[in-house]
Design a protein around this motif. Structure first.
Motif, PDB file in Angstrom:
ATOM      1  N   LYS A 310       0.831  -1.203   0.000  1.00  0.00           N
ATOM      2  CA  LYS A 310       0.000   0.000   0.000  1.00  0.00           C
ATOM      3  C   LYS A 310       0.864   1.252   0.000  1.00  0.00           C
ATOM      4  CE  LYS A 310      -3.884  -2.225   0.236  1.00  0.00           C
ATOM      5  NZ  LYS A 310      -4.911  -2.164  -0.845  1.00  0.00           N
ATOM      6  N   PRO A 311       0.470   2.301  -0.744  1.00  0.00           N
ATOM      7  CA  PRO A 311       1.153   3.601  -0.629  1.00  0.00           C
ATOM      8  C   PRO A 311       0.917   4.174   0.768  1.00  0.00           C
ATOM      9  CG  PRO A 311      -0.375   3.544  -2.496  1.00  0.00           C
ATOM     10  CD  PRO A 311      -0.673   2.343  -1.669  1.00  0.00           C
ATOM     11  N   ILE A 312       1.822   5.044   1.203  1.00  0.00           N
ATOM     12  CA  ILE A 312       1.684   5.636   2.533  1.00  0.00           C
ATOM     13  C   ILE A 312       1.800   7.155   2.457  1.00  0.00           C
ATOM     14  CG2 ILE A 312       2.560   3.571   3.701  1.00  0.00           C
ATOM     15  CD1 ILE A 312       5.232   5.043   4.083  1.00  0.00           C
ATOM     16  N   ILE A 313       1.141   7.818   3.388  1.00  0.00           N
ATOM     17  CA  ILE A 313       1.321   9.248   3.621  1.00  0.00           C
ATOM     18  C   ILE A 313       1.714   9.403   5.076  1.00  0.00           C
ATOM     19  CG2 ILE A 313       0.225  11.523   3.698  1.00  0.00           C
ATOM     20  CD1 ILE A 313      -1.727  10.594   1.563  1.00  0.00           C
ATOM     21  N   THR A 314       2.842  10.050   5.329  1.00  0.00           N
ATOM     22  CA  THR A 314       3.289  10.240   6.699  1.00  0.00           C
ATOM     23  C   THR A 314       4.118  11.510   6.801  1.00  0.00           C
ATOM     24  OG1 THR A 314       4.259   9.133   8.625  1.00  0.00           O
ATOM     25  CG2 THR A 314       5.410   8.865   6.515  1.00  0.00           C
ATOM     26  N   THR A 315       4.546  11.828   7.996  1.00  0.00           N
ATOM     27  CA  THR A 315       5.196  13.111   8.238  1.00  0.00           C
ATOM     28  C   THR A 315       6.695  13.065   7.991  1.00  0.00           C
ATOM     29  OG1 THR A 315       5.042  12.466  10.561  1.00  0.00           O
ATOM     30  CG2 THR A 315       3.584  14.182   9.818  1.00  0.00           C
ATOM     31  N   ASN A 316       7.211  14.241   7.691  1.00  0.00           N
ATOM     32  CA  ASN A 316       8.652  14.405   7.493  1.00  0.00           C
ATOM     33  C   ASN A 316       9.317  14.522   8.866  1.00  0.00           C
ATOM     34  OD1 ASN A 316      11.099  14.781   6.245  1.00  0.00           O
ATOM     35  ND2 ASN A 316      10.752  16.928   5.757  1.00  0.00           N
ATOM     36  N   MET A 317       9.301  13.395   9.579  1.00  0.00           N
ATOM     37  CA  MET A 317       9.796  13.322  10.955  1.00  0.00           C
ATOM     38  C   MET A 317      10.751  12.133  11.080  1.00  0.00           C
ATOM     39  SD  MET A 317       8.411  15.431  13.375  1.00  0.00           S
ATOM     40  CE  MET A 317       8.364  14.444  14.875  1.00  0.00           C
ATOM     41  N   PRO A 318      11.721  12.202  12.020  1.00  0.00           N
ATOM     42  CA  PRO A 318      12.556  11.035  12.279  1.00  0.00           C
ATOM     43  C   PRO A 318      11.690   9.817  12.590  1.00  0.00           C
ATOM     44  CG  PRO A 318      13.403  12.941  13.456  1.00  0.00           C
ATOM     45  CD  PRO A 318      12.093  13.359  12.880  1.00  0.00           C
ATOM     46  N   GLY A 319      12.071   8.690  12.036  1.00  0.00           N
ATOM     47  CA  GLY A 319      11.309   7.465  12.233  1.00  0.00           C
ATOM     48  C   GLY A 319      10.313   7.202  11.124  1.00  0.00           C
ATOM     49  N   CYS A 320       9.880   8.272  10.441  1.00  0.00           N
ATOM     50  CA  CYS A 320       8.905   8.140   9.354  1.00  0.00           C
ATOM     51  C   CYS A 320       9.495   8.483   7.991  1.00  0.00           C
ATOM     52  CB  CYS A 320       7.696   9.039   9.616  1.00  0.00           C
ATOM     53  SG  CYS A 320       6.764   8.629  11.091  1.00  0.00           S
ATOM     54  N   ASP A 321      10.374   9.501   7.963  1.00  0.00           N
ATOM     55  CA  ASP A 321      10.843  10.006   6.668  1.00  0.00           C
ATOM     56  C   ASP A 321      11.609   8.967   5.865  1.00  0.00           C
ATOM     57  OD1 ASP A 321      13.070  10.028   8.331  1.00  0.00           O
ATOM     58  OD2 ASP A 321      13.464  12.169   8.127  1.00  0.00           O
ATOM     59  N   HIS A 322      12.244   7.988   6.530  1.00  0.00           N
ATOM     60  CA  HIS A 322      13.016   6.994   5.785  1.00  0.00           C
ATOM     61  C   HIS A 322      12.129   5.903   5.181  1.00  0.00           C
ATOM     62  CE1 HIS A 322      12.724   5.200   9.814  1.00  0.00           C
ATOM     63  NE2 HIS A 322      12.979   4.030   9.275  1.00  0.00           N
ATOM     64  N   LEU A 323      10.814   6.003   5.406  1.00  0.00           N
ATOM     65  CA  LEU A 323       9.892   5.021   4.830  1.00  0.00           C
ATOM     66  C   LEU A 323       9.339   5.457   3.478  1.00  0.00           C
ATOM     67  CD1 LEU A 323       7.857   3.960   8.005  1.00  0.00           C
ATOM     68  CD2 LEU A 323       9.778   2.787   6.935  1.00  0.00           C
ATOM     69  N   VAL A 324       9.616   6.688   3.079  1.00  0.00           N
ATOM     70  CA  VAL A 324       9.137   7.191   1.796  1.00  0.00           C
ATOM     71  C   VAL A 324      10.325   7.386   0.866  1.00  0.00           C
ATOM     72  CG1 VAL A 324       7.982   9.105   0.615  1.00  0.00           C
ATOM     73  CG2 VAL A 324       7.107   8.282   2.807  1.00  0.00           C
ATOM     74  N   SER A 325      10.281   6.716  -0.266  1.00  0.00           N
ATOM     75  CA  SER A 325      11.377   6.759  -1.230  1.00  0.00           C
ATOM     76  C   SER A 325      11.146   7.853  -2.266  1.00  0.00           C
ATOM     77  CB  SER A 325      11.499   5.398  -1.930  1.00  0.00           C
ATOM     78  OG  SER A 325      12.405   5.458  -3.014  1.00  0.00           O
ATOM     79  N   LEU A 326      12.203   8.587  -2.577  1.00  0.00           N
ATOM     80  CA  LEU A 326      12.133   9.589  -3.643  1.00  0.00           C
ATOM     81  C   LEU A 326      12.462   8.967  -4.996  1.00  0.00           C
ATOM     82  CD1 LEU A 326      13.898  12.602  -1.890  1.00  0.00           C
ATOM     83  CD2 LEU A 326      11.447  12.168  -2.108  1.00  0.00           C
ATOM     84  N   LYS A 327      13.336   7.953  -4.991  1.00  0.00           N
ATOM     85  CA  LYS A 327      13.756   7.318  -6.244  1.00  0.00           C
ATOM     86  C   LYS A 327      12.618   6.530  -6.871  1.00  0.00           C
ATOM     87  CE  LYS A 327      17.091   4.020  -8.123  1.00  0.00           C
ATOM     88  NZ  LYS A 327      18.189   3.066  -7.798  1.00  0.00           N
ATOM     89  N   ASP A 328      11.994   5.672  -6.091  1.00  0.00           N
ATOM     90  CA  ASP A 328      10.835   4.887  -6.551  1.00  0.00           C
ATOM     91  C   ASP A 328       9.670   5.245  -5.635  1.00  0.00           C
ATOM     92  OD1 ASP A 328      12.168   3.226  -8.606  1.00  0.00           O
ATOM     93  OD2 ASP A 328      13.282   2.450  -6.880  1.00  0.00           O
ATOM     94  N   PRO A 329       8.943   6.321  -5.976  1.00  0.00           N
ATOM     95  CA  PRO A 329       7.967   6.883  -5.037  1.00  0.00           C
ATOM     96  C   PRO A 329       6.931   5.870  -4.554  1.00  0.00           C
ATOM     97  CG  PRO A 329       8.316   8.355  -6.888  1.00  0.00           C
ATOM     98  CD  PRO A 329       9.014   7.084  -7.230  1.00  0.00           C
ATOM     99  N   ASN A 330       6.793   5.808  -3.248  1.00  0.00           N
ATOM    100  CA  ASN A 330       5.805   4.906  -2.647  1.00  0.00           C
ATOM    101  C   ASN A 330       4.840   5.656  -1.736  1.00  0.00           C
ATOM    102  OD1 ASN A 330       8.037   5.278  -0.709  1.00  0.00           O
ATOM    103  ND2 ASN A 330       6.930   3.789   0.535  1.00  0.00           N
ATOM    104  N   GLY A 331       4.936   6.995  -1.722  1.00  0.00           N
ATOM    105  CA  GLY A 331       4.047   7.756  -0.863  1.00  0.00           C
ATOM    106  C   GLY A 331       4.416   9.223  -0.839  1.00  0.00           C
TER     107      GLY A 331
END
Length: 387
Positions: A310-331
């Motif tokens: 599933k795609p995700i939406i989350t905050t640009n916060m420590p613990g969350c930001d490393h779960l969203v990829s810029l290279k292969d966007p997943n959220g």
């Protein structure tokens, strides 16, 4: 090798550590769960893992409670002679580390699963508590030399500990349960109507939020953003709010307050309380959202969602930001404490290729956060420090 896994709650052990314990057992390691007497011993023992209950619940109030916990843990580590005592979360780390150091010859592993409420704001009270937490961790590290596992690099920087620190991202999820599930549109629509009375139009999107109902998890901001988005957007959002409230915790969102905010929007925002079918709810959803500004380690709900594709939406916060990829966007990353940022992200959903982003989520999970990667990394650490 004889290993103790020490957790705050039996429920946390069942939800977050049991699979790891079974992994270790398969590798020929003797594993013991050390948990409070809170009704979870039987289910853990049925899975084949030995359980020792600490006489006192470490989360109880007052210093006498902490002394009782320390005394009980002392008896356990002296008697059992573990090779490794692996302590999870703040209080077991700070109390269990000196107890294990003085009363056993075990190697000590601390596991920091996030920095929590204290690091979520810069109020005067929290600044004092941050200073205390950092001081305790540094003192523990200097005096008792534990090996410390963190779930993200920012937590290492914020605690300022330099020696015997390791970053092992996430704690993995039950991949037998949280895996991609093929559901046809007609089957999904039928399930949503039958179970929840929800009727979807072709462009409607289903979101899911799963968390303890703490203010810092962003549930209030999410509710307000969905209400606003549904009044202004060309598409309708239906949201599952899955959560539970600790009425004794001042940081908790009171259920009556949450329901008051949802009132009049119950057809779009469904408060479902605590659920045992989170995997089925994620499967019925188009994407997962966690607008947290709590200092997470790595949120389990987001890992579960990624594992299920599933795609995700989350905050640009420590613990969350490393779960969203810029290279292969997943959220998408949003700003914390920001209703407008959530609403803007929702406004982008119609243009997003949710299927492809979900595939990217599953790929990122397998590459960096899977059970094999996380559990093998911890086992390698055990073998290294035991030599």
């Amino acid at each position: 090798m004889k290993v103790a896994l020490v957790e705050n709650f039996g429920s946390d052990f069942v939800g977050a550590r049991l699979r790891f314990a079974l992994f270790l057992k398969e590798k020929g390691i003797h594993v013991t769960a050390v948990i409070p007497q809170d009704g979870h011993k039987e289910v853990i023992e049925k899975s084949g893992i030995n359980v020792i209950e600490v006489a006192s619940n470490i989360r109880g109030k007052g210093l006498l409670n902490k002394f009782a916990y320390a005394k009980s843990l002392k008896r356990i580590v002296k008697r059992e002679k573990f090779d490794i005592v692996h302590l999870y979360r703040l209080q077991p780390n700070l109390i269990g580390t000196p107890i294990t150091f003085f009363y056993s010859e075990s190697k000590i592993v601390n596991h920091v699963t996030g920095l929590g409420l204290v690091f979520a704001s810069d109020s005067f009270k929290n600044k004092v508590l941050k200073f205390a937490v950092k001081g305790f961790y540094k003192l523990n590290s200097w005096l008792f030399r534990p090996h410390i596992i963190f779930q993200n690099e920012q937590d290492i920087d914020d605690l300022g500990i330099k020696k015997r620190v390791y970053c092992i991202k996430g704690s993995a999820v039950n991949e037998d349960r949280f895996q991609p599930k093929e559901i046809t549109t007609s089957d999904r629509n039928h399930s949503l109507k039958e179970k929840f009375g929800v009727t979807l139009n072709s462009d409607d999107k289903v979101l899911i939020f799963v968390s303890r109902l703490l203010k810092q998890k962003g549930v209030i901001e999410l509710v307000e953003a969905i209400k606003s988005a549904n009044s202004n957007s060309q598409i309708r959002f239906v949201a599952f709010i899955v959560g539970w409230s600790d009425e004794n915790n001042p940081a908790s969102v009171k259920l009556k307050d949450l329901k008051a905010r949802i009132h009049g929007h119950e057809s779009d925002i469904l408060f479902l309380g605590k659920r045992s079918d989170v995997d089925e709810l994620i499967a019925l959803s188009d994407l997962s959202i966690l607008p947290t500004y709590y200092r997470e380690g790595t949120p389990r709900f987001l890992l579960e969602s990624m594992s299920m594709g599933k795609p995700i939406i989350t905050t640009n916060m420590p613990g969350c930001d490393h779960l969203v990829s810029l290279k292969d966007p997943n959220g998408l990353l949003i700003e914390p404490k920001n209703i407008n940022s959530i609403e803007k992200a929702l406004g982008k959903v119609k243009e997003m290729d949710l299927e492809k982003m979900g595939e990217n989520s599953a790929m990122l999970y397998r590459q960096k956060f899977s059970e094999n990667i996380v559990y093998s990394s911890i086992l390698e650490l055990y073998e290294k420090i035991r030599k």
